[in-house]
Design a protein around this motif. Structure first.
Motif, PDB file in Angstrom:
ATOM      1  N   MET A  64     -18.556 -50.156 -41.216  1.00  0.00           N
ATOM      2  CA  MET A  64     -19.639 -51.143 -41.339  1.00  0.00           C
ATOM      3  C   MET A  64     -19.082 -52.571 -41.363  1.00  0.00           C
ATOM      4  O   MET A  64     -19.740 -53.498 -40.924  1.00  0.00           O
ATOM      5  CB  MET A  64     -20.431 -50.837 -42.619  1.00  0.00           C
ATOM      6  CG  MET A  64     -21.760 -51.552 -42.738  1.00  0.00           C
ATOM      7  SD  MET A  64     -23.033 -50.953 -41.587  1.00  0.00           S
ATOM      8  CE  MET A  64     -23.598 -52.500 -40.910  1.00  0.00           C
ATOM      9  N   LEU A  88     -19.536 -58.087 -40.248  1.00  0.00           N
ATOM     10  CA  LEU A  88     -20.499 -57.104 -40.754  1.00  0.00           C
ATOM     11  C   LEU A  88     -21.916 -57.306 -40.216  1.00  0.00           C
ATOM     12  O   LEU A  88     -22.539 -56.373 -39.713  1.00  0.00           O
ATOM     13  CB  LEU A  88     -20.464 -57.226 -42.284  1.00  0.00           C
ATOM     14  CG  LEU A  88     -21.587 -56.715 -43.165  1.00  0.00           C
ATOM     15  CD1 LEU A  88     -21.649 -55.206 -43.117  1.00  0.00           C
ATOM     16  CD2 LEU A  88     -21.320 -57.138 -44.615  1.00  0.00           C
ATOM     17  N   ASP A  89     -22.447 -58.533 -40.336  1.00  0.00           N
ATOM     18  CA  ASP A  89     -23.849 -58.737 -39.963  1.00  0.00           C
ATOM     19  C   ASP A  89     -24.051 -58.564 -38.458  1.00  0.00           C
ATOM     20  O   ASP A  89     -25.095 -58.105 -38.017  1.00  0.00           O
ATOM     21  CB  ASP A  89     -24.345 -60.110 -40.426  1.00  0.00           C
ATOM     22  CG  ASP A  89     -23.485 -61.245 -39.938  1.00  0.00           C
ATOM     23  OD1 ASP A  89     -22.250 -61.095 -39.942  1.00  0.00           O
ATOM     24  OD2 ASP A  89     -24.038 -62.289 -39.553  1.00  0.00           O
ATOM     25  N   ALA A  92     -24.387 -54.985 -37.740  1.00  0.00           N
ATOM     26  CA  ALA A  92     -25.726 -54.519 -38.109  1.00  0.00           C
ATOM     27  C   ALA A  92     -26.717 -54.870 -37.000  1.00  0.00           C
ATOM     28  O   ALA A  92     -27.539 -54.043 -36.605  1.00  0.00           O
ATOM     29  CB  ALA A  92     -26.155 -55.149 -39.437  1.00  0.00           C
ATOM     30  N   ARG A  93     -26.618 -56.105 -36.509  1.00  0.00           N
ATOM     31  CA  ARG A  93     -27.564 -56.516 -35.461  1.00  0.00           C
ATOM     32  C   ARG A  93     -27.300 -55.800 -34.144  1.00  0.00           C
ATOM     33  O   ARG A  93     -28.176 -55.669 -33.306  1.00  0.00           O
ATOM     34  CB  ARG A  93     -27.512 -58.040 -35.267  1.00  0.00           C
ATOM     35  CG  ARG A  93     -28.139 -58.802 -36.436  1.00  0.00           C
ATOM     36  CD  ARG A  93     -28.404 -60.253 -36.092  1.00  0.00           C
ATOM     37  NE  ARG A  93     -27.188 -60.994 -35.820  1.00  0.00           N
ATOM     38  CZ  ARG A  93     -26.408 -61.557 -36.753  1.00  0.00           C
ATOM     39  NH1 ARG A  93     -26.737 -61.471 -38.032  1.00  0.00           N
ATOM     40  NH2 ARG A  93     -25.316 -62.213 -36.422  1.00  0.00           N
TER      41      ARG A  93
ATOM     42  N   MET B 327     -26.337 -58.522 -45.486  1.00  0.00           N
ATOM     43  CA  MET B 327     -25.698 -58.651 -44.167  1.00  0.00           C
ATOM     44  C   MET B 327     -25.672 -57.309 -43.433  1.00  0.00           C
ATOM     45  O   MET B 327     -25.813 -57.261 -42.217  1.00  0.00           O
ATOM     46  CB  MET B 327     -24.285 -59.221 -44.306  1.00  0.00           C
ATOM     47  CG  MET B 327     -24.262 -60.702 -44.671  1.00  0.00           C
ATOM     48  SD  MET B 327     -22.597 -61.305 -45.023  1.00  0.00           S
ATOM     49  CE  MET B 327     -21.921 -61.410 -43.358  1.00  0.00           C
ATOM     50  N   ALA B 328     -25.527 -56.232 -44.205  1.00  0.00           N
ATOM     51  CA  ALA B 328     -25.527 -54.895 -43.595  1.00  0.00           C
ATOM     52  C   ALA B 328     -26.900 -54.547 -43.025  1.00  0.00           C
ATOM     53  O   ALA B 328     -27.043 -53.592 -42.267  1.00  0.00           O
ATOM     54  CB  ALA B 328     -25.099 -53.845 -44.623  1.00  0.00           C
ATOM     55  N   LEU B 331     -28.937 -59.646 -41.724  1.00  0.00           N
ATOM     56  CA  LEU B 331     -29.050 -61.080 -41.995  1.00  0.00           C
ATOM     57  C   LEU B 331     -27.666 -61.712 -41.894  1.00  0.00           C
ATOM     58  O   LEU B 331     -26.679 -61.105 -42.303  1.00  0.00           O
ATOM     59  CB  LEU B 331     -29.602 -61.335 -43.409  1.00  0.00           C
ATOM     60  CG  LEU B 331     -30.978 -60.767 -43.762  1.00  0.00           C
ATOM     61  CD1 LEU B 331     -31.418 -61.294 -45.126  1.00  0.00           C
ATOM     62  CD2 LEU B 331     -32.022 -61.109 -42.722  1.00  0.00           C
TER      63      LEU B 331
END
Lengths: 259, 371
Positions: A64, A88-89, A92-93, B327-328, B331
C-alpha cells in the motif's frame, strides 16, 4: 515514471494485477521481509497465511505504501506499472484499497463526510451501500470512535465499497466479528471482489490475510501463500494449506526449508 | 440596510464583519447593536419581550439595572477595569444591555458588533439579563478595521442567567495583528439556568487575555464553555475559563481546541466543586502545526465528597497514521491534513440554534486554507 512490467499473466495474456519481485523490507533498520515474490492475476483472490509476526501485515502495508516500511531491494508492479517509489495516495487513486485491522479513530470527522470525500460513486450509491452494511445510523458519528469490532469491519468495507478499488487488501477481515456479522462481511467482500460476476468478466483482485479461514466460506480463493519469518515457504491451494496448519501447526512451516 | 447599520465602511471591512458573524442586512438576526469605536449607531431588538439598548440609556431607564452594573466584575479588579470605569465617569458608559423578559425567546440570535475603526482604545460594558424561563441567543462579532494597525479593546460583560433561563453567547473575534484585547467577563447562573459561552478566534491578533468565570449559584445550573482558537505567528492568546459549582447539582464543562501555526496559545481552566452532586469536566486538545507554544493549565478542585471533576488534555502534532489512513482512501496529503484539522476543530454545541452552529462551522471551514 511509468515502467512497464515484463511479466504477463499466463492465463489472460494481459498485465498482472500485482507482481512483487524479490522484495526486501526494513522496519527501523531491521529487515522483516527477505525477498518475497508474489504474482496476482486479474480477477484472482489470494490468501496470505502465516504465524503472528511472520510479516503478513508488513507485506500488505508495504504494497500500500505506508511510511516506515523501507524497500531495500526488489520491485512492486501494479497493473503493469512500477509503483515501488509511488506515494501511498497515488497508489490508492490508481486503484488500490486496503481494509485496516486496527484503523485509527478520527475525532470530529464524521463517517458520512469521509465517505463523500473518498467516494468514486454517486451519493445515492453511498446511501445504498450504507444501508447494506447497516451503517446508516453511523453516518453522523466520528470515524471509528467507540465502534465495536464488527462495526469497524463494516465501516472499513463500506469505505472500500464507495472507493471501489481494483485491488483490495484485507487484513484479517474476520477477526473480532461475531457470527451474524461475518456473513454480512463475507458476502460484501465477495461483492468487492466481483465474485458474483462470471469468472471471464471478473477483473478485481484481492489479497487476504486470514488465520481462521472462515472467510473462505464466502470467498473462493484462487491461491494461498504461506509466509514464515519474512519468507514465502509455499504456494498452493488455500484450503489445503489451512488443513496442514490445523493438523500440524506452524512449526512444520517454520522448519520447512523449501522455498 | 447596511448603510444604515454602519456608515462609512469599506467593502473589505464588511467582509471582516461578516466573518465575525455580523449580518449587515440582519437576515437571520433578531436585532442588532452596532458600536464603532465609542459611537453607537444602532441598537434594536425585533423580538417582543427582549430589549437591546445602549447601556447608558438602559441605566437611565431601569433603576434596578444599576445594581447589576459592576456587580459581577469588580471595577477595581485590575488596571483595565479601572480604565473602563474611569472612562465611563468621564464620557458615560458605552456598550449594550440586553434584557430578556420572563419567558421570552429568540431563535435567531441578536447580534452585537464591536468594531474598531479609528480610535486607539475601544471600551465597552455590556449587561445581559435573562429573566425566569427566557431563552436568549447572542452573537458578538468583534472586529477591527483592516486599516487599524494598532489598538486596544477593553470589554466588560456581566451576564445574569435567571431561573430556568438559557443564555448562549457566541463570540467571534476577527482582530488585526497588533490589536490587544482584554475582555473581563463574569456570569451568575440561577436555579436550572444554562449558560453557554462559545469563543472562536481564527485570525491573527496581537494579544488576547481573558478569564471569564461562571458562578453557578442555583440548584442544577449548567455552564458550558467551548473555545476554538488558532494562534498564528506573532499572536498570543491567553485564554481562561472558570466555573464555580456553588449549588447542589450544578455542572460545568470546559472544552478547548487550540492550534498553533507559530503563535502562543495558553488555555487555563478551572472548575471548583463546592456543593453536593456537582460535576465538572475539562477537555483541552492542542495541535502544533508549526513550532509554537500550546500551554494547557487545567485546574480541578473538589471541596467535598459528593463532587466529581475530571480533566483531559493532550498536545501534539497530527498523528501520521491518521493522515495515512485517509491517504490510503485516495486523499492527497494536504487534503488529508485539512480534513483531520477540520474534524479536530469540529465542536458541536448542545443547545445552540442551527444558524449559530452553521456560522461557527463556516468560520472554521474558512480558516482551513491557512493550513
Amino acid at each position: 515514471m511509468i515502467i512497464i512490467c515484463r511479466q504477463i499473466t499466463r492465463k489472460t495474456g494481459e498485465w498482472n494485477m500485482l507482481n512483487i519481485e524479490n522484495l526486501h523490507v526494513e522496519i527501523d533498520g531491521k529487515e522483516v521481509l527477505h525477498g518475497v515474490s508474489l504474482a496476482i492475476g486479474d480477477g484472482e483472490t489470494h490468501v496470505l497465511m502465516g504465524p503472528n509476526g511472520s510479516g503478513k501485515t508488513t507485506l500488505l502495508r508495504t504494497i500500500m505504501g505506508f511510511s516506515g516500511y523501507k524497500i531495500t531491494e526488489g520491485k512492486i508492479y501494479f497493473k503493469g506499472r512500477d509503483i515501488t517509489e509511488v506515494p501511498l495516495d497515488e497508489r490508492a487513486r490508481y486503484g488500490m484499497g486496503m481494509m485496516f485491522q486496527r484503523p485509527p479513530t478520527l475525532s470530529g470527522l464524521k463517517l458520512g463526510k469521509l465517505l463523500n470525500a473518498v467516494a468514486n460513486c454517486s451519493p445515492e450509491s453511498i446511501g445504498r451501500f450504507g444501508e447494506r452494511m447497516k451503517m446508516s445510523d453511523f453516518m453522523g458519528r466520528d470515524v471509528n470512535a467507540g465502534f465495536s469490532g464488527g462495526e469497524i469491519k463494516r465501516s472499513e468495507i463500506l469505505q472500500l465499497l464507495v472507493q471501489n478499488p481494483d485491488f483490495i487488501m484485507l487484513d484479517e477481515p474476520e477477526s473480532g466479528v461475531d457470527l451474524e456479522n461475518i456473513a454480512l462481511i463475507g458476502k460484501s467482500i465477495a461483492t468487492l471482489l466481483e465474485k458474483d460476476r462470471h469468472i471471464v468478466h471478473r477483473n478485481k483482485s484481492g489479497l487476504i490475510i486470514t488465520h481462521t479461514g472462515y472467510i473462505l466460506d464466502y470467498i473462493e480463493a484462487d491461491a494461498g501463500h504461506m509466509l514464515c519469518n519474512g519468507e514465502i515457504k509455499c504456494h498452493g491451494n488455500p484450503r489445503e494449506i489451512l488443513k496442514l496448519i490445523q493438523e500440524k501447526g506452524y512449526g512444520e512451516c517454520i522448519r520447512c526449508q523449501k522455498n | 440596510m447596511s448603510e444604515e447599520l454602519i456608515p462609512d465602511i469599506s467593502e473589505e471591512d464588511k467582509k471582516r464583519l461578516e466573518m465575525g458573524g455580523i449580518e449587515l442586512d440582519e437576515s437571520n438576526r433578531s436585532g442588532s447593536f452596532i458600536q464603532t469605536d465609542q459611537h453607537i449607531h444602532h441598537s434594536e431588538s425585533k423580538i417582543e419581550g427582549i430589549e437591546m439598548l445602549p447601556i447608558d440609556i438602559a441605566l437611565k431607564k431601569y433603576d434596578w439595572l444599576k445594581e447589576k452594573f459592576w456587580n459581577i466584575v469588580d471595577r477595581d479588579k485590575d488596571e483595565y477595569t479601572r480604565f473602563v470605569a474611569k472612562r465611563e465617569e468621564e464620557e458615560g458608559p458605552r456598550g449594550f444591555a440586553v434584557i430578556a423578559r420572563k419567558g421570552s425567546k429568540n431563535i435567531f440570535p441578536l447580534q452585537s458588533c464591536l468594531f474598531m475603526q479609528k480610535s486607539e482604545v475601544q471600551t465597552v460594558h455590556n449587561i445581559i439579563v435573562a429573566e425566569e424561563g427566557a431563552e436568549l441567543h447572542l452573537i458578538t462579532g468583534c472586529t477591527s478595521s483592516i486599516g487599524r494597525k494598532e489598538g486596544t479593546h477593553y470589554g466588560i460583560t456581566e451576564t445574569y442567567v435567571g431561573k430556568n433561563a438559557l443564555v448562549s453567547n457566541t463570540m467571534i473575534h476577527t482582530w488585526g495583528e497588533n490589536i490587544r484585547v482584554l475582555p473581563r467577563s463574569g456570569t451568575v447562573v440561577e436555579e436550572n439556568g444554562t449558560f453557554l459561552s462559545n469563543y472562536v478566534s481564527m485570525n491573527p491578533v496581537g494579544y488576547v487575555q481573558m478569564y471569564p468565570v461562571a458562578n453557578l449559584v442555583g440548584k442544577n445550573s449548567v455552564a458550558r464553555f467551548n473555545s476554538v482558537i488558532i494562534a498564528h505567528e506573532g499572536s498570543e492568546l491567553d485564554m481562561g475559563q472558570g466555573a464555580l459549582l456553588n449549588a447542589e447539582g450544578a455542572c460545568a464543562e470546559i472544552i478547548s481546541r487550540l492550534i498553533t501555526t507559530g503563535g502562543k496559545a495558553i488555555s487555563r481552566s478551572r472548575i471548583v466543586g463546592a456543593a453536593d452532586g456537582t460535576k465538572g469536566h475539562i477537555e483541552c486538545k492542542g495541535l502544533i502545526l508549526k513550532d509554537g507554544t500550546i500551554h494547557a493549565v487545567p485546574e480541578i478542585e473538589g471541596q467535598l465528597t459528593n463532587t466529581e471533576i475530571s480533566h483531559e488534555a493532550a498536545v501534539g502534532k497530527i498523528a501520521r497514521d491518521e493522515i495515512e489512513y485517509l491517504m490510503a482512501r485516495g486523499l492527497n496529503e494536504e487534503e488529508a491534513t485539512a480534513t483531520i484539522i477540520r474534524g479536530f476543530l469540529d465542536v458541536k454545541i448542545n443547545g445552540l440554534p442551527d444558524s449559530l452552529q452553521k456560522k461557527i462551522d463556516a468560520v472554521i471551514n474558512a480558516a482551513e486554507s491557512g493550513f
